[in-house]
Design a protein around this motif. Structure first.
Motif, PDB file in Angstrom:
ATOM      1  N   GLN A  35       5.462   5.638  11.916  1.00 31.67           N
ATOM      2  CA  GLN A  35       4.870   5.545  10.584  1.00 31.67           C
ATOM      3  C   GLN A  35       5.953   5.492   9.506  1.00 31.67           C
ATOM      4  OE1 GLN A  35       3.973   7.931  12.801  1.00 31.67           O
ATOM      5  NE2 GLN A  35       1.861   7.471  13.307  1.00 31.67           N
ATOM      6  N   GLY A  36       7.054   6.213   9.704  1.00 33.82           N
ATOM      7  CA  GLY A  36       8.152   6.178   8.741  1.00 33.82           C
ATOM      8  C   GLY A  36       8.820   4.816   8.693  1.00 33.82           C
ATOM      9  N   LEU A  37       8.989   4.188   9.858  1.00 32.15           N
ATOM     10  CA  LEU A  37       9.562   2.835   9.889  1.00 32.15           C
ATOM     11  C   LEU A  37       8.625   1.825   9.238  1.00 32.15           C
ATOM     12  CD1 LEU A  37      11.145   2.810  13.443  1.00 32.15           C
ATOM     13  CD2 LEU A  37      12.326   2.963  11.254  1.00 32.15           C
ATOM     14  N   LEU A  38       7.321   1.981   9.455  1.00 33.94           N
ATOM     15  CA  LEU A  38       6.343   1.108   8.805  1.00 33.94           C
ATOM     16  C   LEU A  38       6.379   1.301   7.285  1.00 33.94           C
ATOM     17  CD1 LEU A  38       3.994  -0.912   9.104  1.00 33.94           C
ATOM     18  CD2 LEU A  38       2.468   1.071   9.225  1.00 33.94           C
ATOM     19  N   PHE A  39       6.504   2.542   6.832  1.00 37.41           N
ATOM     20  CA  PHE A  39       6.616   2.832   5.401  1.00 37.41           C
ATOM     21  C   PHE A  39       7.854   2.156   4.813  1.00 37.41           C
ATOM     22  CE2 PHE A  39       7.983   5.839   2.004  1.00 37.41           C
ATOM     23  CZ  PHE A  39       6.929   5.643   1.133  1.00 37.41           C
ATOM     24  N   ALA A  40       8.992   2.230   5.520  1.00 38.45           N
ATOM     25  CA  ALA A  40      10.225   1.596   5.042  1.00 38.45           C
ATOM     26  C   ALA A  40      10.082   0.079   5.002  1.00 38.45           C
ATOM     27  CB  ALA A  40      11.397   2.000   5.923  1.00 38.45           C
ATOM     28  N   ALA A  41       9.406  -0.497   6.008  1.00 36.89           N
ATOM     29  CA  ALA A  41       9.213  -1.950   6.024  1.00 36.89           C
ATOM     30  C   ALA A  41       8.323  -2.397   4.867  1.00 36.89           C
ATOM     31  CB  ALA A  41       8.608  -2.383   7.362  1.00 36.89           C
ATOM     32  N   ILE A  42       7.278  -1.625   4.581  1.00 34.93           N
ATOM     33  CA  ILE A  42       6.395  -1.968   3.463  1.00 34.93           C
ATOM     34  C   ILE A  42       7.145  -1.853   2.143  1.00 34.93           C
ATOM     35  CG2 ILE A  42       4.361  -1.166   2.174  1.00 34.93           C
ATOM     36  CD1 ILE A  42       3.080  -0.556   4.900  1.00 34.93           C
ATOM     37  N   LEU A  43       8.001  -0.826   2.015  1.00 38.93           N
ATOM     38  CA  LEU A  43       8.800  -0.700   0.790  1.00 38.93           C
ATOM     39  C   LEU A  43       9.752  -1.873   0.633  1.00 38.93           C
ATOM     40  CD1 LEU A  43       9.681   3.094   0.692  1.00 38.93           C
ATOM     41  CD2 LEU A  43       8.126   1.843  -0.811  1.00 38.93           C
ATOM     42  N   LEU A  44      10.336  -2.329   1.727  1.00 35.07           N
ATOM     43  CA  LEU A  44      11.234  -3.485   1.669  1.00 35.07           C
ATOM     44  C   LEU A  44      10.472  -4.741   1.254  1.00 35.07           C
ATOM     45  CD1 LEU A  44      14.106  -4.560   2.171  1.00 35.07           C
ATOM     46  CD2 LEU A  44      13.376  -5.047   4.508  1.00 35.07           C
ATOM     47  N   LEU A  45       9.277  -4.945   1.802  1.00 33.39           N
ATOM     48  CA  LEU A  45       8.459  -6.102   1.404  1.00 33.39           C
ATOM     49  C   LEU A  45       8.046  -6.013  -0.064  1.00 33.39           C
ATOM     50  CD1 LEU A  45       6.193  -6.574   4.541  1.00 33.39           C
ATOM     51  CD2 LEU A  45       8.042  -8.054   3.752  1.00 33.39           C
ATOM     52  N   MET A  46       7.727  -4.807  -0.524  1.00 30.62           N
ATOM     53  CA  MET A  46       7.375  -4.642  -1.935  1.00 30.62           C
ATOM     54  C   MET A  46       8.569  -4.949  -2.833  1.00 30.62           C
ATOM     55  SD  MET A  46       4.990  -1.221  -1.770  1.00 30.62           S
ATOM     56  CE  MET A  46       5.093  -0.937  -3.514  1.00 30.62           C
ATOM     57  N   LEU A  47       9.770  -4.539  -2.409  1.00 28.00           N
ATOM     58  CA  LEU A  47      10.960  -4.826  -3.192  1.00 28.00           C
ATOM     59  C   LEU A  47      11.243  -6.323  -3.240  1.00 28.00           C
ATOM     60  CD1 LEU A  47      13.401  -3.749  -4.771  1.00 28.00           C
ATOM     61  CD2 LEU A  47      14.618  -3.655  -2.581  1.00 28.00           C
ATOM     62  N   ILE A  48      11.115  -6.998  -2.117  1.00 27.30           N
ATOM     63  CA  ILE A  48      11.334  -8.446  -2.074  1.00 27.30           C
ATOM     64  C   ILE A  48      10.317  -9.164  -2.956  1.00 27.30           C
ATOM     65  CG2 ILE A  48      11.233 -10.481  -0.575  1.00 27.30           C
ATOM     66  CD1 ILE A  48      12.469  -8.703   1.614  1.00 27.30           C
ATOM     67  N   GLY A  49       9.051  -8.737  -2.882  1.00 23.97           N
ATOM     68  CA  GLY A  49       8.022  -9.344  -3.723  1.00 23.97           C
ATOM     69  C   GLY A  49       8.271  -9.092  -5.201  1.00 23.97           C
ATOM     70  N   SER A  50       8.732  -7.894  -5.535  1.00 26.10           N
ATOM     71  CA  SER A  50       9.016  -7.579  -6.943  1.00 26.10           C
ATOM     72  C   SER A  50      10.192  -8.392  -7.459  1.00 26.10           C
ATOM     73  CB  SER A  50       9.310  -6.085  -7.093  1.00 26.10           C
ATOM     74  OG  SER A  50       8.196  -5.321  -6.710  1.00 26.10           O
ATOM     75  N   LEU A  65       7.685   5.232  -4.876  1.00 24.43           N
ATOM     76  CA  LEU A  65       7.392   5.581  -3.487  1.00 24.43           C
ATOM     77  C   LEU A  65       8.657   5.879  -2.691  1.00 24.43           C
ATOM     78  CD1 LEU A  65       4.517   3.075  -2.670  1.00 24.43           C
ATOM     79  CD2 LEU A  65       4.352   5.524  -3.087  1.00 24.43           C
ATOM     80  N   THR A  66       9.750   5.168  -2.973  1.00 22.37           N
ATOM     81  CA  THR A  66      11.019   5.460  -2.310  1.00 22.37           C
ATOM     82  C   THR A  66      11.513   6.852  -2.689  1.00 22.37           C
ATOM     83  OG1 THR A  66      11.575   3.111  -2.340  1.00 22.37           O
ATOM     84  CG2 THR A  66      13.378   4.648  -1.967  1.00 22.37           C
ATOM     85  N   GLY A  67      11.407   7.196  -3.956  1.00 28.61           N
ATOM     86  CA  GLY A  67      11.806   8.531  -4.401  1.00 28.61           C
ATOM     87  C   GLY A  67      10.966   9.625  -3.762  1.00 28.61           C
ATOM     88  N   LEU A  68       9.659   9.382  -3.629  1.00 29.88           N
ATOM     89  CA  LEU A  68       8.796  10.357  -2.963  1.00 29.88           C
ATOM     90  C   LEU A  68       9.197  10.541  -1.501  1.00 29.88           C
ATOM     91  CD1 LEU A  68       5.272   9.498  -4.406  1.00 29.88           C
ATOM     92  CD2 LEU A  68       6.587  11.573  -4.763  1.00 29.88           C
TER      93      LEU A  68
END
Length: 137
Positions: A35-50, A65-68
């Motif tokens: 779940q932690g790896l999935l969270f990191a992957a979603i954060l990376l996709l959100m960063l790329i999209g942003s 979310l990264t800070g949390l």
């Protein structure tokens, strides 16, 4: 067979008088779960999209979310640092019977340590909450 990482951790944790072992701050390793790896992957996709769409609210949500996540890792580390483990009673058994060993946890801090979970081998994990300055069996 014990994995090599576990052997290194066991060697670092020195048992003191009476078999006590204190969890040292430098011996805590927090590894990501699936779940932690999935969270990191979603954060990376959100960063790329942003970055792609220059979306400031996307940046805000991604960094929030990264800070949390980083703060949660720190609180997990602080919750485990300084917990003491020592052996408890063991009822006598005959040869061939299964022996049950108690492990006692001691919290010397005044603040509680919620959500401590122990798992030995393939056994089911045992979860407990340590209140301030208590010993739990």
């Amino acid at each position: 067979m014990i994995p090599p990482l576990a052997l290194r951790l066991l060697r670092r944790t020195r048992a003191g008088a009476g078999g006590r072992a204190r969890v040292a701050p430098r011996s805590i390793y927090i590894l990501p779960t699936a779940q932690g790896l999935l969270f990191a992957a979603i954060l990376l996709l959100m960063l790329i999209g942003s970055i792609n769409y220059a979306n400031n609210l996307g940046f805000l949500l991604t960094f929030l979310l990264t800070g949390l996540g980083v703060v949660a890792i720190y609180h997990t580390w602080a919750n485990l640092a300084g917990v003491e483990l020592f052996p408890g009673r063991c009822e006598p058994v005959f040869a061939g019977q299964q022996a049950h060993f108690e492990i006692r946890l001691e919290n010397r801090r005044r603040t509680p340590r919620p959500g401590i979970q122990l798992q030995l081998g393939a056994n089911a994990p045992v979860a407990c909450d340590l209140t301030g300055q208590t010993t739990l069996v």
